[in-house]
Design a protein around this motif. Sequence first.
Motif, PDB file in Angstrom:
ATOM      1  N   LEU A 120     -37.810  57.267  33.129  1.00  0.00           N
ATOM      2  CA  LEU A 120     -37.669  55.884  32.681  1.00  0.00           C
ATOM      3  C   LEU A 120     -38.547  54.967  33.530  1.00  0.00           C
ATOM      4  N   ASP A 121     -39.443  54.245  32.867  1.00  0.00           N
ATOM      5  CA  ASP A 121     -40.338  53.313  33.550  1.00  0.00           C
ATOM      6  C   ASP A 121     -39.776  51.899  33.406  1.00  0.00           C
ATOM      7  N   GLU A 122     -39.304  51.312  34.481  1.00  0.00           N
ATOM      8  CA  GLU A 122     -38.707  49.971  34.502  1.00  0.00           C
ATOM      9  C   GLU A 122     -37.572  49.832  33.486  1.00  0.00           C
ATOM     10  N   PRO A 123     -36.551  50.691  33.523  1.00  0.00           N
ATOM     11  CA  PRO A 123     -35.486  50.644  32.514  1.00  0.00           C
ATOM     12  C   PRO A 123     -34.556  49.443  32.642  1.00  0.00           C
ATOM     13  N   MET A 124     -34.577  48.750  33.782  1.00  0.00           N
ATOM     14  CA  MET A 124     -33.635  47.658  34.005  1.00  0.00           C
ATOM     15  C   MET A 124     -34.183  46.296  33.612  1.00  0.00           C
ATOM     16  N   ASN A 125     -35.433  46.264  33.176  1.00  0.00           N
ATOM     17  CA  ASN A 125     -36.025  44.995  32.732  1.00  0.00           C
ATOM     18  C   ASN A 125     -35.248  44.430  31.552  1.00  0.00           C
ATOM     19  N   GLY A 126     -34.890  43.157  31.637  1.00  0.00           N
ATOM     20  CA  GLY A 126     -34.217  42.493  30.530  1.00  0.00           C
ATOM     21  C   GLY A 126     -32.716  42.703  30.482  1.00  0.00           C
ATOM     22  N   LEU A 127     -32.169  43.495  31.400  1.00  0.00           N
ATOM     23  CA  LEU A 127     -30.729  43.747  31.398  1.00  0.00           C
ATOM     24  C   LEU A 127     -29.992  42.687  32.206  1.00  0.00           C
ATOM     25  N   ASP A 128     -28.850  42.240  31.680  1.00  0.00           N
ATOM     26  CA  ASP A 128     -28.000  41.336  32.441  1.00  0.00           C
ATOM     27  C   ASP A 128     -27.169  42.182  33.407  1.00  0.00           C
ATOM     28  N   PRO A 129     -26.388  41.558  34.314  1.00  0.00           N
ATOM     29  CA  PRO A 129     -25.613  42.348  35.286  1.00  0.00           C
ATOM     30  C   PRO A 129     -24.710  43.395  34.637  1.00  0.00           C
ATOM     31  N   ALA A 130     -24.094  43.041  33.502  1.00  0.00           N
ATOM     32  CA  ALA A 130     -23.232  44.012  32.821  1.00  0.00           C
ATOM     33  C   ALA A 130     -24.051  45.178  32.291  1.00  0.00           C
ATOM     34  N   GLY A 131     -25.246  44.871  31.763  1.00  0.00           N
ATOM     35  CA  GLY A 131     -26.119  45.919  31.251  1.00  0.00           C
ATOM     36  C   GLY A 131     -26.586  46.855  32.348  1.00  0.00           C
ATOM     37  N   MET A 132     -26.876  46.291  33.538  1.00  0.00           N
ATOM     38  CA  MET A 132     -27.294  47.119  34.669  1.00  0.00           C
ATOM     39  C   MET A 132     -26.161  48.050  35.100  1.00  0.00           C
ATOM     40  N   GLN A 133     -24.944  47.508  35.084  1.00  0.00           N
ATOM     41  CA  GLN A 133     -23.787  48.323  35.464  1.00  0.00           C
ATOM     42  C   GLN A 133     -23.590  49.466  34.472  1.00  0.00           C
ATOM     43  N   GLU A 134     -23.773  49.175  33.174  1.00  0.00           N
ATOM     44  CA  GLU A 134     -23.655  50.214  32.147  1.00  0.00           C
ATOM     45  C   GLU A 134     -24.736  51.275  32.316  1.00  0.00           C
ATOM     46  N   LEU A 135     -25.957  50.834  32.656  1.00  0.00           N
ATOM     47  CA  LEU A 135     -27.049  51.788  32.860  1.00  0.00           C
ATOM     48  C   LEU A 135     -26.759  52.687  34.054  1.00  0.00           C
ATOM     49  N   ARG A 136     -26.243  52.095  35.143  1.00  0.00           N
ATOM     50  CA  ARG A 136     -25.878  52.902  36.314  1.00  0.00           C
ATOM     51  C   ARG A 136     -24.832  53.938  35.952  1.00  0.00           C
TER      52      ARG A 136
END
Length: 278
Positions: A120-136
Amino acid sequence: GPNGAGKTTLIRLLLGLTSANSGSMSILGMEVPKERERALARVGAIVDEPRFFPHLSGKDNLRYIASARGKQSVKRIDNCLNRVGLSEKAKEPVKKYSLGMRGRLGIAACLLGDPELLILDEPMNGLDPAGMQELRAFISSFIGEGRTVILSSHLLDEVEKTCQYVAIVDSGKIVVQSSIAELAQRGKVQIIVSTSQPEAVSSVVSQVQGVESLAIVGETLVVTPLDNVDSKLLASTLNKYIITSGYDIFGLSIQLQRLEERFLEVTHSLGGNLGGSF
């Protein structure tokens, strides 16, 4: 690594999107480009922003991609959407998706092939804090299945929370590679002093032997010990000096250097480009 260090180029080389003029590479133990087709059959990857048909729904986009992969990929569509948290938005057209949602749909597309390795190349771009937590949470569950994720990111705080190992790239070369914990331990220890009078306390601390440097951040004094000094002993000494000088301490702790600070230290020592994003 700094901007232009070669992170995305390395990913593109591994995936066969750019040709190498020297050296050797392997993915999952298979030499590429010689065995690229067999290797990439077990790899899912996102490079740059994923592209979809904007007028089709998220689910229909996955159907289109899965149709080229076979029946097993089609059967995985609902599960893939669920794993990235898009089940409720699956029937909406992609043109209504946010940047973060399109990124998650891209990950869902990668999962259709049931990959062993996810890049994944820069997968956290554009994610809000909740989205980052879901990705983690997703990455954690993915590696919990015995699989591997390689990601490139300029959000070092998220890298520190998400990853187990890190490689710092500079000028096309890996200059540091280790576990997150080992990298932090190689960095400097810092003593954090919380007080209502940081400027006055700093004058006391500056007279204590064993202090390499100190900085005031709000009501916090950040003290860096000399390399050959026992940080616990110095912390105890600082506590004694500050209190006997008549100043209050709200808190005193010892912490290892954060990944971002260690990154800046490494790239600065190499003459890295510290301006802008990386």
